[in-house]
Scaffold this active site. Structure first.
Site, PDB file in Angstrom:
ATOM      1  CG  ASP A  11      38.796  34.344   8.482  1.00  0.00           C
ATOM      2  OD1 ASP A  11      37.865  34.083   9.268  1.00  0.00           O
ATOM      3  OD2 ASP A  11      39.290  33.488   7.721  1.00  0.00           O
ATOM      4  CB  SER A  12      40.155  31.981  11.992  1.00  0.00           C
ATOM      5  OG  SER A  12      39.673  31.367  10.818  1.00  0.00           O
ATOM      6  CE1 TYR A  43      41.546  32.562  15.415  1.00  0.00           C
ATOM      7  CE2 TYR A  43      39.746  34.134  15.235  1.00  0.00           C
ATOM      8  CZ  TYR A  43      41.097  33.876  15.351  1.00  0.00           C
ATOM      9  OH  TYR A  43      41.985  34.922  15.394  1.00  0.00           O
ATOM     10  N   GLY A  44      36.927  27.755  15.004  1.00  0.00           N
ATOM     11  CA  GLY A  44      35.606  27.150  15.209  1.00  0.00           C
ATOM     12  C   GLY A  44      35.547  25.985  16.167  1.00  0.00           C
ATOM     13  CB  CYS A  74      35.931  35.378  11.151  1.00  0.00           C
ATOM     14  SG  CYS A  74      35.994  33.827  12.052  1.00  0.00           S
ATOM     15  CG  ASN A  75      29.997  33.515   9.514  1.00  0.00           C
ATOM     16  OD1 ASN A  75      28.868  33.942   9.359  1.00  0.00           O
ATOM     17  ND2 ASN A  75      30.836  33.374   8.496  1.00  0.00           N
ATOM     18  CB  THR A  76      34.014  31.425  14.409  1.00  0.00           C
ATOM     19  OG1 THR A  76      33.648  30.513  13.376  1.00  0.00           O
ATOM     20  CG2 THR A  76      34.182  30.690  15.703  1.00  0.00           C
ATOM     21  CD  GLU A 152      43.582  29.034   7.171  1.00  0.00           C
ATOM     22  OE1 GLU A 152      44.746  29.384   7.365  1.00  0.00           O
ATOM     23  OE2 GLU A 152      42.663  29.841   6.914  1.00  0.00           O
ATOM     24  CB  CYS A 184      32.384  28.992   7.911  1.00  0.00           C
ATOM     25  SG  CYS A 184      34.189  28.983   7.978  1.00  0.00           S
ATOM     26  CB  THR A 185      34.455  33.941   5.735  1.00  0.00           C
ATOM     27  OG1 THR A 185      35.435  33.687   6.756  1.00  0.00           O
ATOM     28  CG2 THR A 185      33.400  34.885   6.272  1.00  0.00           C
ATOM     29  CG  HIS A 186      37.950  29.240   5.963  1.00  0.00           C
ATOM     30  ND1 HIS A 186      37.818  30.114   7.002  1.00  0.00           N
ATOM     31  CD2 HIS A 186      39.289  29.001   5.844  1.00  0.00           C
ATOM     32  CE1 HIS A 186      39.021  30.384   7.513  1.00  0.00           C
ATOM     33  NE2 HIS A 186      39.932  29.724   6.822  1.00  0.00           N
TER      34      HIS A 186
HETATM   35  N1  DGL Z   1      36.236  31.669   8.720  1.00  0.00           N
HETATM   36  C1  DGL Z   1      35.659  31.473   9.979  1.00  0.00           C
HETATM   37  C2  DGL Z   1      34.160  31.684  10.028  1.00  0.00           C
HETATM   38  O1  DGL Z   1      33.644  32.425   9.223  1.00  0.00           O
HETATM   39  C3  DGL Z   1      36.149  30.463  10.956  1.00  0.00           C
HETATM   40  C4  DGL Z   1      36.915  29.297  10.528  1.00  0.00           C
HETATM   41  C5  DGL Z   1      37.676  28.657  11.648  1.00  0.00           C
HETATM   42  O2  DGL Z   1      38.770  29.139  11.907  1.00  0.00           O
HETATM   43  O3  DGL Z   1      37.177  27.699  12.248  1.00  0.00           O
HETATM   44  O4  DGL Z   1      33.496  31.152  10.856  1.00  0.00           O
END
Ligand code: DGL
Length: 253
Positions: A11-12, A43-44, A74-76, A152, A184-186
């Site tokens: 993931d990011s 990442y987003g 990570c979705n992004t 984070e 988003c997985t966060h």
């Molecule tokens: N956890 C990530 C996702 O599922 C991205 C979060 C990020 O780094 O912006 O999209």
């Protein structure tokens, strides 16, 4: 036939731990290597090209560590780099996308909000997904670029993050939402704060379980599941050099 090599998950940053938990829960005898790219998070808010490149690098790194399958948790990263990784590797590659389907089908024509990063919501992959369920539900999108930064740092509750989420939902405050997709997985780590803001009766959906089930199916199909009898191990690697928050989040529930 069996394969005892580890499964690579990345993931990011630390968000993919929400997916890793589901993986460990249904495949407890597998070994996992979790790579968090916290040095490059978020990442987003970056460009498609940057994220495609980072996604390919992360997958290559885990493949070179001998992983038998890759989970892009990570979705992004899945939206921007999933296709390139699948084309590059000859092992199972599982990505994650916002769980819009179960949300859109939860009841007759529900009102759904999809929370995700700006990049996920901007890309064609999401536009295609939305088009599929447009007739079943009223779908609102909510860009939430700042939540990642809190998670984070290990900040999962408190006034600061609550105000941040409240600000994101301000434009929807007069709408009676039925469900929210955590795209988003966060975000699953702050689901209690989200509930506090939108109300306990709004149902939350995330793609972690679905991703875990899909990996199990793919490994099974290719006879790649481990035949280990004892519990597997999780190894953490983070590009920032610090894996403390990851260890903490794996215990969080
Ligand atoms: N956890 C990530 C996702 O599922 C991205 C979060 C990020 O780094 O912006 O999209």
């Amino acid at each position: 036939m069996a394969d005892n090599a580890p499964i690579g998950v990345f993931d990011s940053g630390v968000g993919g731990i929400s997916v890793l938990k589901e993986l460990v829960s249904i495949m407890p005898n597998e070994n996992f290597i979790y790579f968090g790219d916290s040095k490059n998070a978020p990442y987003g808010t970056k460009s498609f090209d940057e994220i495609e490149k980072l996604t390919v690098e992360n997958a290559k790194y885990l493949r070179n560590k001998g992983c038998k399958a890759i989970v892009i948790a990570c979705n992004t990263a899945t939206s921007a780099g999933g296709k390139a990784v699948r084309e590059m590797l000859d092992i199972p590659v599982i990505g994650i996308e916002p769980a819009l389907k179960p949300a859109a089908l939860m009841c007759e024509h529900p009102k759904i909000a999809v929370m995700a990063t700006p990049l996920t919501l901007k890309l064609e992959k999401f536009a295609n997904l939305m088009e599929k369920f447009d007739d079943n539900a009223v779908i609102y999108t909510v860009e939430c670029p700042e939540i990642v930064g809190f998670v984070e740092k290990g900040i999962l509750q408190g006034a600061e993050i609550e105000n941040c989420i409240r600000k994101y939902f301000e434009p929807l405050k007069d709408i009676k939402l039925d469900g929210i997709v955590l795209g988003c997985t966060h975000y699953p780590f702050v689901k209690n704060v989200i509930k506090k803001v939108v109300g306990e009766d709004v149902k939350l959906f995330d793609g972690g379980k679905g991703t875990a089930k899909e990996l199990l199916r793919r490994l099974n199909e290719k006879n790649l599941l481990s035949d280990r009898k004892e519990k597997g191990k999780v190894e953490f690697i983070n590009s920032s050099g610090n894996t403390e928050i990851e260890q903490k989040l794996l215990k969080e529930r």
